[in-house]
Design an enzyme around this catalytic site. Structure first.
Site, PDB file in Angstrom:
ATOM      1  CB  THR A  66      -0.960  -0.021   1.206  1.00 47.97           C
ATOM      2  OG1 THR A  66      -1.572  -1.303   1.251  1.00 47.97           O
ATOM      3  CG2 THR A  66      -2.027   1.045   1.086  1.00 47.97           C
ATOM      4  CE  LYS A  95      10.060  16.009  19.944  1.00 44.20           C
ATOM      5  NZ  LYS A  95      10.133  17.247  19.167  1.00 44.20           N
ATOM      6  CG  HIS A 144      -6.909  -1.861   2.858  1.00 42.42           C
ATOM      7  ND1 HIS A 144      -6.570  -0.730   2.138  1.00 42.42           N
ATOM      8  CD2 HIS A 144      -5.774  -2.625   2.905  1.00 42.42           C
ATOM      9  CE1 HIS A 144      -5.300  -0.820   1.782  1.00 42.42           C
ATOM     10  NE2 HIS A 144      -4.802  -1.952   2.241  1.00 42.42           N
TER      11      HIS A 144
HETATM   12  N1   CP Z   1      -2.559  -5.434   0.788  1.00 40.61           N
HETATM   13  C1   CP Z   1      -1.906  -4.694   1.702  1.00 40.61           C
HETATM   14  O1   CP Z   1      -2.486  -3.837   2.375  1.00 40.61           O
HETATM   15  O2   CP Z   1      -0.571  -4.959   1.794  1.00 40.61           O
HETATM   16  P1   CP Z   1       0.460  -4.172   2.705  1.00 40.61           P
HETATM   17  O3   CP Z   1       0.080  -4.445   4.137  1.00 40.61           O
HETATM   18  O4   CP Z   1       1.823  -4.685   2.337  1.00 40.61           O
HETATM   19  O5   CP Z   1       0.299  -2.708   2.407  1.00 40.61           O
END
Ligand code: CP
Length: 320
Positions: A66, A95, A144
């Site tokens: 990502t 901090k 996601h």
């Molecule tokens: N698919 C995916 O989110 O992979 P990464 O965690 O490597 O970003």
């Protein structure tokens, strides 16, 4: 009721937090823009839709795909980046600076913020603070969205439709944020049947089953590889995520409940299907599968990540 701002085919200036913001027309628009970008990349290494723009990549959780695909997308669009990995170790958060203040800092210097965080709802929190667009690159076990969009683009690339599909989603359906976003995305299209294969400990929560079913998905839960129907057009495999377990022995017990092996593919697969995985994989796909032409996870699927993100960023910034 969704807290999220709908896209409604107007991407400019919008945050991208959840698949709940999307509809089929907005997704089609994104796919058309993606095809346009791919065509341009056939003859150019840079397509300058993000020229004079700066994006901050703020990654509180590890990432390979990502972060690098967003970084590559921005650079191939002629933009520049501030890239912050592990801000809890390297930024003024050490901090004691609050999350909200940190977001204000990066907002000051950027045109867009792309954030990955270990807490559900963190991208939404960031978007409530920042007046520039915020893109969710994965929030805890929430969503996601850009992964789901690239997954859907990849399925569409193979079957030329997102309707009337039969697919299998396997692995961690409880904590798998890519699964949550993908199921929501597939629920926008009619006639889809999705088999859900998971250990009992990692089943899709009942409230999600009810919600996606109400939205029109036909969901069938199975717990045995032998129950995978032979007519699936795609298998979407996911890893069991050790970082979501408080007790590591629990993870060890179920981490390899389901593994794609040549035998499984021979017995339960078919010649027209594709195999997808958001990656990383940690043993749940036998490497002997990688050279099979149906295995798209290390090739087309990953590549589409950059293309779809280029299209999305071009639309959000109003360049396209
Ligand atoms: N698919 C995916 O989110 O992979 P990464 O965690 O490597 O970003």
């Amino acid at each position: 009721v969704s807290n999220y701002q709908k896209i409604n085919q107007q991407y400019k200036g919008k945050d991208i937090i959840s698949l709940q913001q999307f509809d089929t027309s907005s997704i089609s628009q994104l796919f058309e823009t993606t095809k346009h970008i791919i065509t341009q990349l056939n003859t150019n290494t840079i397509v300058p839709y993000l020229q004079n723009k700066l994006a901050t990549l703020l990654f509180f959780e590890p990432s390979s795909r990502t972060i690098s695909s967003f970084s590559a997308s921005i650079k191939r669009l002629g933009g520049v980046t501030i890239e912050y990995q592990n801000p809890l170790e390297t930024s003024s958060a050490v901090k004691g600076e609050t999350f909200e203040d940190s977001i204000k800092v990066f907002e000051t210097y950027s045109d867009i913020i792309i954030i990955r965080h270990f807490e559900n709802g963190s991208a939404l929190r960031a978007s409530n603070v920042a007046d520039i667009p915020v893109v969710n690159a994965g929030d805890g076990y929430g969503e996601h969205p850009t992964q789901a969009l690239l997954d859907m683009y990849t399925i569409h690339q193979r079957f030329n439709t997102l309707e009337n599909l039969t697919g299998l989603i396997a692995g961690d359906l409880l904590y798998g944020r890519t699964v949550h976003s993908l199921l929501r995305g597939l629920s926008f299209y009619k006639g889809n049947t999705i088999y859900l294969l998971s250990p009992k400990r990692l089943m899709l929560p009942e409230k999600d089953v009810k919600e996606y079913t109400k939205l029109g998905l036909k969901l069938i839960q199975i717990h045995d590889e032998e129950d995978i129907p032979k007519n699936c057009q795609f298998w979407y495999w996911t890893r069991v995520q050790k970082e979501r377990f408080a007790i590591q022995e629990e993870y060890e017990k179920i981490k390899h409940s389901f593994i794609i092996t040549p035998n499984l593919l021979k017995n339960q697969g078919n010649k027209n299907m594709i195999i997808l995985h958001p990656l990383p994989r940690v043993g749940e796909i036998d490497p002997r599968i990688d050279s099979d032409p149906r295995a798209w996870y290390l090739s087309k699927q990953m590549k589409n990540g950059m293309y779809i993100r280029m299209a999305l960023l071009s639309l959000i910034t109003g360049a396209l």
